[in-house]
Design a protein around this motif. Structure first.
Motif: not given
Length: 184
Positions: A54-61
């Motif tokens: 979910e965090f990757r989907h939001r563009g977070l590393r």
């Protein structure tokens, strides 16, 4: 002027809100997911794998995920069984060294692929550690989101943390006077 602690606190509150949203909790996110809560104690509805996706989907590393011991030994066991099967099927002794070396390479490749696809164990142990690691990997994101500027102290912490991860040195070995050539 805001300090590094307030940005770290903001990252923790952000993570707590995200967890509460994912689980549909209506009570206080800070109370439901305190900084000391171990990630292994999160409800079954959210796994670190899903959370990180979910965090990757939001563009977070995100920090890395590792294989559990069960997954590691399963992959190792499959590699050993395949090696023993090839020996059992009448492999000539002169080819044994080639098969062993090839088996080690294939085992390593399997571990790398499995870690990328099936890793489930985060490097962070608690909600607070995960929030801090997310902040270190995404300082501009949290700075913009919170409106709190990045301070020299926080930038220094982030750089030291990245150098520790990249070189394997202790945090105590890295000072402002340390030269990169000394670390490598």
């Amino acid at each position: 002027m805001a300090d590094a602690h307030s940005l770290e606190q903001f990252a923790l509150q952000w993570l707590q809100r995200q967890l509460a949203e994912m689980l549909g909790r209506r009570d206080s996110a800070g109370w439901a997911f305190p900084a000391e809560l171990r990630l292994t104690e999160l409800p079954e509805a959210v796994s670190p794998w899903q959370l990180f996706a979910e965090f990757r989907h939001r563009g977070l590393r995100v920090p890395p995920l590792f294989l559990s011991w069960y997954q590691f030994w399963l992959i190792t066991g499959v590699s050993i069984v395949l090696l023993l099967a090839s020996i059992w099927n009448g492999l000539p002794l002169q080819d044994l060294a080639v098969v062993l070396c090839g088996g080690l390479v294939v085992w390593g490749i399997r571990l790398v692929i499995a870690r990328c696809l099936f890793g489930r164990v985060p490097i962070a142990k608690t909600v607070g550690e995960l929030a801090q690691q997310l902040l270190w990997k995404n300082p501009k994101y949290f700075s913009r989101l919170s409106g709190i500027p990045l301070t020299h102290e926080l930038i220094k912490k982030i750089v030291v943390q990245h150098l520790v991860e990249m070189t394997g040195c202790d945090e105590d070995e890295i000072t402002e006077e340390t030269q990169l050539a000394e670390l490598l």
